[in-house]
Design a protein around this motif. Structure first.
Motif, mmCIF file in Angstrom:
data_model
loop_
_atom_site.group_PDB
_atom_site.id
_atom_site.type_symbol
_atom_site.label_atom_id
_atom_site.label_comp_id
_atom_site.label_asym_id
_atom_site.label_seq_id
_atom_site.Cartn_x
_atom_site.Cartn_y
_atom_site.Cartn_z
ATOM 1 N N UNK A 68 -1.111 2.120 -26.944
ATOM 2 C CA UNK A 68 -1.879 1.433 -25.917
ATOM 3 C C UNK A 68 -1.175 1.503 -24.561
ATOM 4 N N UNK A 69 -1.204 2.680 -23.922
ATOM 5 C CA UNK A 69 -0.616 2.779 -22.578
ATOM 6 C C UNK A 69 -1.498 2.039 -21.578
ATOM 7 N N UNK A 70 -0.940 1.792 -20.406
ATOM 8 C CA UNK A 70 -1.718 1.173 -19.342
ATOM 9 C C UNK A 70 -1.898 2.210 -18.239
ATOM 10 N N UNK A 71 -3.098 2.260 -17.699
ATOM 11 C CA UNK A 71 -3.446 3.173 -16.612
ATOM 12 C C UNK A 71 -3.693 2.311 -15.380
ATOM 13 N N UNK A 72 -2.999 2.617 -14.291
ATOM 14 C CA UNK A 72 -3.078 1.821 -13.068
ATOM 15 C C UNK A 72 -3.691 2.666 -11.952
ATOM 16 N N UNK A 73 -4.663 2.093 -11.274
ATOM 17 C CA UNK A 73 -5.441 2.807 -10.263
ATOM 18 C C UNK A 73 -5.314 2.151 -8.894
ATOM 19 N N UNK A 74 -5.236 2.982 -7.861
ATOM 20 C CA UNK A 74 -5.265 2.490 -6.486
ATOM 21 C C UNK A 74 -6.698 2.321 -6.004
ATOM 22 N N UNK A 75 -7.633 2.980 -6.669
ATOM 23 C CA UNK A 75 -9.041 2.923 -6.271
ATOM 24 C C UNK A 75 -9.671 1.604 -6.718
ATOM 25 N N UNK A 76 -10.930 1.421 -6.373
ATOM 26 C CA UNK A 76 -11.650 0.205 -6.733
ATOM 27 C C UNK A 76 -12.265 0.261 -8.128
ATOM 28 N N UNK A 77 -12.080 1.371 -8.820
ATOM 29 C CA UNK A 77 -12.580 1.509 -10.190
ATOM 30 C C UNK A 77 -11.497 2.177 -11.032
ATOM 31 N N UNK A 78 -11.727 2.227 -12.308
ATOM 32 C CA UNK A 78 -10.790 2.898 -13.220
ATOM 33 C C UNK A 78 -11.301 4.292 -13.571
ATOM 34 N N UNK A 79 -11.844 4.979 -12.593
ATOM 35 C CA UNK A 79 -12.366 6.329 -12.817
ATOM 36 C C UNK A 79 -11.449 7.348 -12.162
ATOM 37 N N UNK A 80 -11.492 8.561 -12.688
ATOM 38 C CA UNK A 80 -10.667 9.623 -12.132
ATOM 39 C C UNK A 80 -9.249 9.580 -12.671
ATOM 40 N N UNK A 81 -8.360 10.168 -11.925
ATOM 41 C CA UNK A 81 -6.961 10.245 -12.330
ATOM 42 C C UNK A 81 -6.226 8.964 -11.932
ATOM 43 N N UNK A 82 -5.541 8.330 -12.890
ATOM 44 C CA UNK A 82 -4.801 7.123 -12.538
ATOM 45 C C UNK A 82 -3.596 7.443 -11.661
ATOM 46 N N UNK A 83 -3.208 6.506 -10.826
ATOM 47 C CA UNK A 83 -2.025 6.672 -9.988
ATOM 48 C C UNK A 83 -0.766 6.644 -10.843
ATOM 49 N N UNK A 84 -0.730 5.741 -11.835
ATOM 50 C CA UNK A 84 0.448 5.548 -12.675
ATOM 51 C C UNK A 84 0.012 5.287 -14.106
ATOM 52 N N UNK A 85 0.761 5.850 -15.060
ATOM 53 C CA UNK A 85 0.545 5.583 -16.482
ATOM 54 C C UNK A 85 1.866 5.075 -17.051
#
Length: 106
Positions: A68-85
């Motif tokens: 269960x990794x966490x995906x962190x996004x700079x955008x307003x949604x969790x779509x596309x490539x995450x900034x950090x995993x």
């Protein structure tokens, strides 16, 4: 009857979440106070995109549970490539700018 000290209670709860590792999977804990001080906002449900409130970006803990990794996004949604995993226990008490968090399901 003795009153419950909220800070002490939250500290015990946070220790339970981070150290005892209950069977709830990974958890991303966003801290409001500088230097990872309470209060905190806990994100622990896999498969959902959550917005991280701007006043809870002073620091974080990530408790990793296998698969269960966490995906962190700079955008307003969790779509596309995450900034950090993140896929291991991690903490940073210097603040962050991510807007959204998504915990992967095994």
């Amino acid at each position: 009857m003795e009153k419950i000290n909220v800070s002490k209670f939250m500290g015990v709860l946070l220790a339970w979440l981070l150290i005892l590792k209950p069977c709830v999977g990974s958890a991303f804990i966003a801290m409001q106070g500088p230097g990872c001080k309470l209060p905190a906002h806990v994100f622990s449900i896999c498969g959902n995109c959550f917005s991280i409130p701007t006043d809870y970006r002073a620091g974080y803990f990530f408790r990793y549970d296998e698969g269960q990794p966490v995906y962190l996004y700079n955008s307003d949604t969790c779509e596309g490539t995450p900034h950090t995993v993140l896929a291991e226990y991690t903490q940073d008490c210097t603040g962050f700018g991510w807007n959204n968090v998504y915990i992967g399901c095994p």
